[in-house]
Design a protein around this motif. Structure first.
Motif, PDB file in Angstrom:
ATOM      1  N   PHE A   1       0.839  -1.202   0.000  1.00 31.27           N
ATOM      2  CA  PHE A   1       0.000   0.000   0.000  1.00 31.27           C
ATOM      3  C   PHE A   1       0.876   1.255   0.000  1.00 31.27           C
ATOM      4  CE2 PHE A   1      -3.208   3.014   1.174  1.00 31.27           C
ATOM      5  CZ  PHE A   1      -4.385   2.453   0.674  1.00 31.27           C
ATOM      6  N   PRO A   2       0.633   2.193  -0.925  1.00 33.35           N
ATOM      7  CA  PRO A   2       1.486   3.385  -1.013  1.00 33.35           C
ATOM      8  C   PRO A   2       1.357   4.265   0.232  1.00 33.35           C
ATOM      9  CG  PRO A   2       0.133   3.110  -2.992  1.00 33.35           C
ATOM     10  CD  PRO A   2      -0.415   2.173  -1.966  1.00 33.35           C
ATOM     11  N   GLU A   3       2.475   4.668   0.786  1.00 32.75           N
ATOM     12  CA  GLU A   3       2.458   5.462   2.014  1.00 32.75           C
ATOM     13  C   GLU A   3       1.790   6.816   1.810  1.00 32.75           C
ATOM     14  OE1 GLU A   3       6.430   5.608   3.612  1.00 32.75           O
ATOM     15  OE2 GLU A   3       6.697   3.447   3.325  1.00 32.75           O
ATOM     16  N   ASP A   4       2.027   7.421   0.650  1.00 34.55           N
ATOM     17  CA  ASP A   4       1.413   8.730   0.429  1.00 34.55           C
ATOM     18  C   ASP A   4      -0.099   8.614   0.305  1.00 34.55           C
ATOM     19  OD1 ASP A   4       1.640   7.374  -2.006  1.00 34.55           O
ATOM     20  OD2 ASP A   4       1.939   9.207  -3.180  1.00 34.55           O
ATOM     21  N   GLU A   5      -0.579   7.511  -0.262  1.00 31.44           N
ATOM     22  CA  GLU A   5      -2.023   7.310  -0.368  1.00 31.44           C
ATOM     23  C   GLU A   5      -2.639   7.020   0.997  1.00 31.44           C
ATOM     24  OE1 GLU A   5      -4.179   7.701  -2.763  1.00 31.44           O
ATOM     25  OE2 GLU A   5      -2.683   8.347  -4.219  1.00 31.44           O
ATOM     26  N   PHE A   6      -1.906   6.309   1.847  1.00 34.62           N
ATOM     27  CA  PHE A   6      -2.390   6.083   3.207  1.00 34.62           C
ATOM     28  C   PHE A   6      -2.584   7.426   3.914  1.00 34.62           C
ATOM     29  CE2 PHE A   6      -2.023   5.340   7.735  1.00 34.62           C
ATOM     30  CZ  PHE A   6      -2.784   4.198   7.934  1.00 34.62           C
ATOM     31  N   ALA A   7      -1.600   8.292   3.794  1.00 29.10           N
ATOM     32  CA  ALA A   7      -1.687   9.607   4.434  1.00 29.10           C
ATOM     33  C   ALA A   7      -2.834  10.431   3.859  1.00 29.10           C
ATOM     34  CB  ALA A   7      -0.361  10.352   4.273  1.00 29.10           C
ATOM     35  N   ARG A   8      -3.062  10.336   2.550  1.00 32.39           N
ATOM     36  CA  ARG A   8      -4.138  11.111   1.913  1.00 32.39           C
ATOM     37  C   ARG A   8      -5.509  10.661   2.400  1.00 32.39           C
ATOM     38  NH1 ARG A   8      -7.301  11.133  -3.057  1.00 32.39           N
ATOM     39  NH2 ARG A   8      -6.634   8.999  -3.494  1.00 32.39           N
ATOM     40  N   VAL A   9      -5.718   9.352   2.454  1.00 35.82           N
ATOM     41  CA  VAL A   9      -7.009   8.839   2.915  1.00 35.82           C
ATOM     42  C   VAL A   9      -7.242   9.211   4.375  1.00 35.82           C
ATOM     43  CG1 VAL A   9      -8.356   6.750   3.357  1.00 35.82           C
ATOM     44  CG2 VAL A   9      -7.046   6.971   1.230  1.00 35.82           C
ATOM     45  N   MET A  10      -6.234   9.067   5.206  1.00 33.78           N
ATOM     46  CA  MET A  10      -6.393   9.411   6.614  1.00 33.78           C
ATOM     47  C   MET A  10      -6.640  10.904   6.798  1.00 33.78           C
ATOM     48  SD  MET A  10      -6.266   6.515   8.194  1.00 33.78           S
ATOM     49  CE  MET A  10      -5.874   6.769   9.925  1.00 33.78           C
ATOM     50  N   ALA A  11      -6.038  11.725   5.951  1.00 32.32           N
ATOM     51  CA  ALA A  11      -6.250  13.172   6.055  1.00 32.32           C
ATOM     52  C   ALA A  11      -7.702  13.540   5.795  1.00 32.32           C
ATOM     53  CB  ALA A  11      -5.330  13.908   5.083  1.00 32.32           C
ATOM     54  N   VAL A  12      -8.277  12.961   4.741  1.00 32.76           N
ATOM     55  CA  VAL A  12      -9.674  13.283   4.415  1.00 32.76           C
ATOM     56  C   VAL A  12     -10.630  12.625   5.401  1.00 32.76           C
ATOM     57  CG1 VAL A  12     -11.502  13.070   2.678  1.00 32.76           C
ATOM     58  CG2 VAL A  12      -9.150  13.594   1.968  1.00 32.76           C
ATOM     59  N   ASN A  13     -10.458  11.333   5.633  1.00 36.18           N
ATOM     60  CA  ASN A  13     -11.458  10.551   6.360  1.00 36.18           C
ATOM     61  C   ASN A  13     -11.378  10.695   7.871  1.00 36.18           C
ATOM     62  OD1 ASN A  13     -11.955   9.679   3.772  1.00 36.18           O
ATOM     63  ND2 ASN A  13     -11.700   7.510   4.202  1.00 36.18           N
ATOM     64  N   VAL A  14     -10.201  11.028   8.396  1.00 33.50           N
ATOM     65  CA  VAL A  14     -10.058  11.149   9.846  1.00 33.50           C
ATOM     66  C   VAL A  14      -9.817  12.591  10.257  1.00 33.50           C
ATOM     67  CG1 VAL A  14      -8.848  10.330  11.905  1.00 33.50           C
ATOM     68  CG2 VAL A  14      -9.151   8.796   9.951  1.00 33.50           C
ATOM     69  N   THR A  15      -8.767  13.208   9.710  1.00 35.93           N
ATOM     70  CA  THR A  15      -8.517  14.605  10.049  1.00 35.93           C
ATOM     71  C   THR A  15      -9.697  15.481   9.640  1.00 35.93           C
ATOM     72  OG1 THR A  15      -6.136  14.275   9.784  1.00 35.93           O
ATOM     73  CG2 THR A  15      -6.936  16.548   9.756  1.00 35.93           C
ATOM     74  N   GLY A  16     -10.279  15.192   8.472  1.00 26.66           N
ATOM     75  CA  GLY A  16     -11.436  15.967   8.025  1.00 26.66           C
ATOM     76  C   GLY A  16     -12.612  15.857   8.972  1.00 26.66           C
ATOM     77  N   VAL A  17     -12.861  14.658   9.484  1.00 27.60           N
ATOM     78  CA  VAL A  17     -13.938  14.467  10.462  1.00 27.60           C
ATOM     79  C   VAL A  17     -13.605  15.190  11.764  1.00 27.60           C
ATOM     80  CG1 VAL A  17     -15.080  12.737  11.919  1.00 27.60           C
ATOM     81  CG2 VAL A  17     -14.785  12.323   9.464  1.00 27.60           C
ATOM     82  N   PHE A  18     -12.362  15.050  12.229  1.00 30.33           N
ATOM     83  CA  PHE A  18     -11.942  15.733  13.458  1.00 30.33           C
ATOM     84  C   PHE A  18     -12.095  17.249  13.350  1.00 30.33           C
ATOM     85  CE2 PHE A  18      -8.207  18.110  15.076  1.00 30.33           C
ATOM     86  CZ  PHE A  18      -8.605  18.207  16.412  1.00 30.33           C
ATOM     87  N   LEU A  19     -11.602  17.816  12.244  1.00 31.58           N
ATOM     88  CA  LEU A  19     -11.693  19.269  12.086  1.00 31.58           C
ATOM     89  C   LEU A  19     -13.146  19.729  11.987  1.00 31.58           C
ATOM     90  CD1 LEU A  19      -8.727  19.886   9.616  1.00 31.58           C
ATOM     91  CD2 LEU A  19      -8.822  20.517  12.037  1.00 31.58           C
ATOM     92  N   GLY A  20     -13.978  18.930  11.329  1.00 34.13           N
ATOM     93  CA  GLY A  20     -15.395  19.264  11.287  1.00 34.13           C
ATOM     94  C   GLY A  20     -15.990  19.318  12.675  1.00 34.13           C
ATOM     95  N   LEU A  21     -15.712  18.313  13.490  1.00 36.12           N
ATOM     96  CA  LEU A  21     -16.208  18.305  14.866  1.00 36.12           C
ATOM     97  C   LEU A  21     -15.642  19.485  15.656  1.00 36.12           C
ATOM     98  CD1 LEU A  21     -15.814  14.488  15.566  1.00 36.12           C
ATOM     99  CD2 LEU A  21     -17.988  15.714  15.313  1.00 36.12           C
ATOM    100  N   LYS A  22     -14.369  19.724  15.494  1.00 33.12           N
ATOM    101  CA  LYS A  22     -13.708  20.792  16.249  1.00 33.12           C
ATOM    102  C   LYS A  22     -14.359  22.157  16.013  1.00 33.12           C
ATOM    103  CE  LYS A  22      -9.188  23.115  16.660  1.00 33.12           C
ATOM    104  NZ  LYS A  22      -9.071  23.067  18.123  1.00 33.12           N
ATOM    105  N   TYR A  23     -14.706  22.443  14.763  1.00 24.27           N
ATOM    106  CA  TYR A  23     -15.207  23.782  14.439  1.00 24.27           C
ATOM    107  C   TYR A  23     -16.723  23.881  14.352  1.00 24.27           C
ATOM    108  CZ  TYR A  23     -10.366  25.031  13.790  1.00 24.27           C
ATOM    109  OH  TYR A  23      -9.036  25.259  14.024  1.00 24.27           O
ATOM    110  N   VAL A  24     -17.412  22.780  14.145  1.00 21.72           N
ATOM    111  CA  VAL A  24     -18.871  22.844  14.067  1.00 21.72           C
ATOM    112  C   VAL A  24     -19.519  22.685  15.442  1.00 21.72           C
ATOM    113  CG1 VAL A  24     -20.950  21.788  13.094  1.00 21.72           C
ATOM    114  CG2 VAL A  24     -18.929  22.100  11.662  1.00 21.72           C
ATOM    115  N   LEU A  25     -19.003  21.799  16.277  1.00 20.54           N
ATOM    116  CA  LEU A  25     -19.627  21.587  17.587  1.00 20.54           C
ATOM    117  C   LEU A  25     -19.797  22.887  18.381  1.00 20.54           C
ATOM    118  CD1 LEU A  25     -18.023  18.188  18.612  1.00 20.54           C
ATOM    119  CD2 LEU A  25     -20.478  18.661  18.427  1.00 20.54           C
TER     120      LEU A  25
END
Length: 252
Positions: free
Chosen positions: A100-124
């Motif tokens: 599995f490509p390391e850069d793709e792992f980082a990209r998916v985690m950025a959108v799917n996890v960091t994106g969810v975290f940042l949404g919670l952080k600023y919307v809540l």
């Protein structure tokens, strides 16, 4: 008309699940704010629903400034948020873990996890007391999925974010849950099918996937929207910290 006077914010608003949910919530009276990284993905649904009770915003959910901005713009336009459908996500490539490509792992985690975290952080902080947050996970967030290392890891991770947010915000009456769809009839599914095709016909690959679902078919985006609307409504007033399956029995 369950949502008259309420405001719903949806990330991944240009995808089939985001659009189906926007249609339903808007039809039932909500102000709808759709967020997506691609302006072209938002244009058809914006034209369909019209300008009344509707706002589209372009943002990259992996960037804190963008997430702060979409939360602030939504609140500034319609007031406090009642419903947050934290839905943006990508599947990433298909490959065995060792390849599995390391850069793709980082990209998916950025959108799917960091994106969810940042949404919670600023919307809540701009949500109304008694609001509802629904986060899109997957059946892959409840079990292993071969060759989808990053996607599976990310969809497990958002369950942890959900549980933490549910505990922290219960005193405000804000409920937080994850939904876990099985395979949805969508362009994402078309891409996954192509990765599994090999020498098989597309029909054969699709039938193999359908065979994994006891009810015998892919989910419709509208069926995901129905579940989101239920969790957003007063009918689920005591449902929080829960993983809600929408899977046609595939986890049996």
């Amino acid at each position: 008309m369950r949502f008259i006077g309420k405001t719903a914010l949806i990330t991944g608003g240009g995808g089939v699940i985001g659009k189906a949910t926007a249609r339903l919530l808007h039809k039932e009276g909500a102000n709808v704010v759709l967020v997506d990284h691609a302006p072209a993905a938002l244009e058809p649904i914006a034209a369909e629903l019209g300008a009344t009770r509707m706002l589209t915003l372009v943002a990259d959910v992996t960037k804190a400034d963008d997430c702060r901005a979409y939360a602030g713009k939504a609140q500034g336009t319609f007031g406090p948020i009642d419903i947050f459908f934290n839905n943006a996500g990508i599947e990433g490539p298909s490959a065995p873990m060792a390849e599995f490509p390391e850069d793709e792992f980082a990209r998916v985690m950025a959108v799917n996890v960091t994106g969810v975290f940042l949404g919670l952080k600023y919307v809540l902080p701009v949500m109304r007391h008694g609001g509802s947050v629904i986060i899109t996970s997957s059946t892959a967030g409840l079990r292993g999925a071969a060759n989808f290392t990053a996607y599976t890891a990310s969809k497990h991770a958002v369950v942890g974010l959900m549980r933490t947010a549910a505990v922290e915000n219960a005193r405000r009456g804000i409920r937080v849950n994850t939904i876990h769809p099985a395979m949805v009839d969508s362009e994402m599914m078309r891409r996954i099918e192509r990765t599994r095709q090999g020498n098989k016909s597309l029909d054969e690959v699709q039938q193999e996937f359908r065979n994994r679902i006891p009810l015998g078919r892919y989910l419709k985006p509208e069926e995901i929207a129905d579940t989101v609307a239920h969790l957003a409504s007063d009918a689920s007033a005591m449902v929080t910290g829960t993983q809600v399956l929408v899977d046609g029995g595939s986890m049996l």
